[in-house]
Write a protein that holds these residues in place. Structure first.
Motif, short mmCIF file in Angstrom:
data_model
loop_
_atom_site.label_atom_id
_atom_site.label_comp_id
_atom_site.label_asym_id
_atom_site.label_seq_id
_atom_site.Cartn_x
_atom_site.Cartn_y
_atom_site.Cartn_z
N PHE A 1 0.85 -1.19 0.00
CA PHE A 1 0.00 0.00 0.00
C PHE A 1 0.89 1.24 0.00
CE2 PHE A 1 -3.80 2.11 2.42
CZ PHE A 1 -4.16 2.77 1.26
N THR B 1 1.63 8.90 -0.15
CA THR B 1 2.47 9.92 0.48
C THR B 1 2.22 9.90 1.99
OG1 THR B 1 0.75 11.50 -0.15
CG2 THR B 1 2.73 11.48 -1.48
N PHE B 2 1.01 9.51 2.40
CA PHE B 2 0.67 9.44 3.82
C PHE B 2 1.07 10.74 4.52
CE2 PHE B 2 1.41 4.83 2.72
CZ PHE B 2 0.07 4.51 2.65
N HIS C 1 -4.31 8.41 7.65
CA HIS C 1 -5.60 8.63 8.33
C HIS C 1 -6.44 7.35 8.29
CE1 HIS C 1 -7.21 9.04 4.27
NE2 HIS C 1 -6.43 10.07 4.03
N GLY D 1 -9.01 6.62 6.61
CA GLY D 1 -9.38 6.17 5.26
C GLY D 1 -8.36 5.15 4.76
N HIS D 2 -7.08 5.42 4.99
CA HIS D 2 -6.02 4.48 4.60
C HIS D 2 -6.10 3.20 5.44
CE1 HIS D 2 -3.67 8.42 3.81
NE2 HIS D 2 -3.96 7.94 2.62
N THR E 1 -9.14 0.88 4.80
CA THR E 1 -8.98 0.23 3.50
C THR E 1 -7.99 -0.92 3.60
OG1 THR E 1 -9.48 2.27 2.33
CG2 THR E 1 -8.20 0.65 1.11
N ARG F 1 3.61 13.92 -8.05
CA ARG F 1 2.90 14.74 -7.08
C ARG F 1 3.74 15.94 -6.71
NH1 ARG F 1 -1.40 11.75 -4.13
NH2 ARG F 1 -1.23 13.52 -2.74
N GLY G 1 -6.41 3.54 -4.10
CA GLY G 1 -7.77 4.08 -4.08
C GLY G 1 -8.23 4.32 -5.52
N ALA H 1 -9.60 0.25 -4.16
CA ALA H 1 -10.64 0.52 -3.16
C ALA H 1 -11.51 1.68 -3.65
CB ALA H 1 -9.99 0.90 -1.84
N ARG I 1 -13.66 4.93 -3.49
CA ARG I 1 -13.49 6.12 -2.65
C ARG I 1 -14.62 7.07 -2.97
NH1 ARG I 1 -7.82 9.54 -2.05
NH2 ARG I 1 -8.65 10.70 -0.29
N LEU J 1 -14.75 5.94 3.44
CA LEU J 1 -14.59 7.05 4.38
C LEU J 1 -14.10 8.27 3.61
CD1 LEU J 1 -12.86 5.13 7.30
CD2 LEU J 1 -15.21 5.95 7.22
N ILE K 1 -12.28 10.79 3.87
CA ILE K 1 -11.19 11.50 4.55
C ILE K 1 -10.06 11.61 3.54
CG2 ILE K 1 -9.60 11.51 6.51
CD1 ILE K 1 -11.39 9.47 7.90
N SER K 2 -9.50 12.80 3.39
CA SER K 2 -8.34 12.93 2.50
C SER K 2 -7.27 13.73 3.24
CB SER K 2 -8.71 13.62 1.18
OG SER K 2 -8.55 15.01 1.28
N THR L 1 -5.34 15.98 2.10
CA THR L 1 -5.38 17.40 1.75
C THR L 1 -6.39 18.15 2.63
OG1 THR L 1 -4.88 16.79 -0.52
CG2 THR L 1 -5.69 19.02 -0.18
N ARG M 1 -5.17 18.43 6.19
CA ARG M 1 -4.14 19.47 6.43
C ARG M 1 -4.79 20.85 6.52
NH1 ARG M 1 -1.33 16.44 2.45
NH2 ARG M 1 -1.76 18.09 0.94
P1 ATP Z 1 -4.64 13.64 -0.96
O1 ATP Z 1 -5.82 14.18 -0.25
O2 ATP Z 1 -3.45 14.58 -0.91
O3 ATP Z 1 -4.93 13.09 -2.33
P2 ATP Z 1 -4.80 11.02 0.14
O4 ATP Z 1 -5.70 11.15 1.31
O5 ATP Z 1 -5.34 10.50 -1.16
O6 ATP Z 1 -4.08 12.41 -0.10
P3 ATP Z 1 -2.39 9.47 -0.26
O7 ATP Z 1 -1.27 9.22 0.68
O8 ATP Z 1 -2.11 10.27 -1.46
O9 ATP Z 1 -3.56 10.16 0.61
O10 ATP Z 1 -3.09 8.11 -0.65
C1 ATP Z 1 -2.43 6.87 -0.71
C2 ATP Z 1 -3.38 5.87 -1.30
O11 ATP Z 1 -4.51 5.71 -0.45
C3 ATP Z 1 -3.95 6.28 -2.68
O12 ATP Z 1 -4.00 5.11 -3.48
C4 ATP Z 1 -5.33 6.80 -2.35
O13 ATP Z 1 -6.22 6.63 -3.43
C5 ATP Z 1 -5.71 5.92 -1.16
N1 ATP Z 1 -6.66 6.58 -0.26
C6 ATP Z 1 -6.48 7.74 0.38
N2 ATP Z 1 -7.55 8.06 1.12
C7 ATP Z 1 -8.43 7.06 0.97
C8 ATP Z 1 -9.76 6.83 1.48
N3 ATP Z 1 -10.37 7.70 2.30
N4 ATP Z 1 -10.37 5.67 1.11
C9 ATP Z 1 -9.76 4.80 0.25
N5 ATP Z 1 -8.52 4.98 -0.27
C10 ATP Z 1 -7.86 6.10 0.08
#
Ligand code: ATP
Length: 221
Positions: free
Chosen positions: A15, A18-19, A23, A25-26, A29, A53, A113, A138, A140, A182, A184-185, A187, A190
């Motif tokens: 998996f 950038t993490f 969170h 969401g990661h 999943t 990126r 995702g 997954a 999203r 979920l 949650i992102s 971005t 932050r």
């Molecule tokens: P950003 O908001 O900057 O796009 P992000 O939340 O997508 O960041 P990343 O570290 O870029 O975080 O994501 C790593 C992987 O996790 C990517 O494949 C992304 O699609 C997936 N991912 C991130 N957030 C989720 C979520 N809420 N549910 C499912 N997959 C996610």
């Protein structure tokens, strides 16, 4: 072709992300795919210097530390720091070659995702990737599976809903997981912290503690 050979043991999940920061969401999943796909482990792979990126906000070391804190208590969650340790750009295809060399007889499942999957045709040597790994996608919130174009065709050709297909070949299949979604992102997260709000319940407390102690996402006013 690779994906016709028979693997030994259950698939290894990888998996990448950038993490910035990691969170729920990661984590949700990864946990669902660990269980649903019957993976031996999920290897969290924080990106060093991602080519596609913009640069990250928290340093690689801090992002790694947050991933370690977030995954520590879950058996089967492993932190893989190979991209952080590697100097220069890390293209996914190059990193997956190193995994293939490390696990020559294992099925490998790259977890992404849906938003990341939709960007796949922009990745360096993206078609080579499927010679090295399976892709587990997954869902999203806000993103739909492609039905046309190169990815639509790829799904017709390589898509499967049968988990055993991922166990029976080393690479080459695409599995779409419609699990808990979920919204949650990183971005949005932050922005919330920069606005002085508390990120509690969006991530493990151990990660929140690091964010609060270091002030790494505080607005630079
Ligand atoms: P950003 O908001 O900057 O796009 P992000 O939340 O997508 O960041 P990343 O570290 O870029 O975080 O994501 C790593 C992987 O996790 C990517 O494949 C992304 O699609 C997936 N991912 C991130 N957030 C989720 C979520 N809420 N549910 C499912 N997959 C996610």
């Amino acid at each position: 072709m690779n994906h016709r050979a028979s693997p030994v043991g259950p698939p290894v999940g990888v998996f990448g992300g950038t993490f910035d920061p990691i969170h729920f969401g990661h984590l949700r999943t990864a946990f669902e795919l660990l269980q649903v796909l019957r993976l031996s482990e999920v290897r969290f792979l924080p990106a060093g210097n991602p080519p596609h990126r913009e640069s990250t906000v928290a340093s690689p070391e801090l992002r790694l530390q947050m991933v370690q804190a977030a995954t520590r208590d879950q058996p089967g969650f492993i932190v893989d720091d190979r991209e952080i340790r590697r100097e220069g750009l890390s293209y996914s295809v190059d990193t997956m070659r190193t995994f293939r060399a490390d696990y020559p007889d294992r099925s490998l499942c790259l977890i992404v995702g849906m938003d990341a999957f939709l960007g796949l045709p922009k990745w360096h040597q993206w078609r080579e990737l499927l010679e090295l790994v399976h892709v587990a996608v997954a869902h999203r919130p806000g993103w739909r599976a492609p039905t046309s174009g190169p990815l639509g065709e790829l799904l017709v050709d390589r898509g499967t809903g049968r988990i055993d297909d991922l166990h029976e070949a080393l690479s080459g299949r695409i599995f779409i997981h419609a699990g808990t979604q979920l919204e949650i992102s990183s971005t949005e997260f932050r922005k919330l912290v920069a606005a002085g709000r508390d990120p509690r319940y969006l991530m493990p407390d151990a990660v929140r503690d690091i964010i609060q102690q270091t002030g790494c996402y505080r607005s630079k006013r």
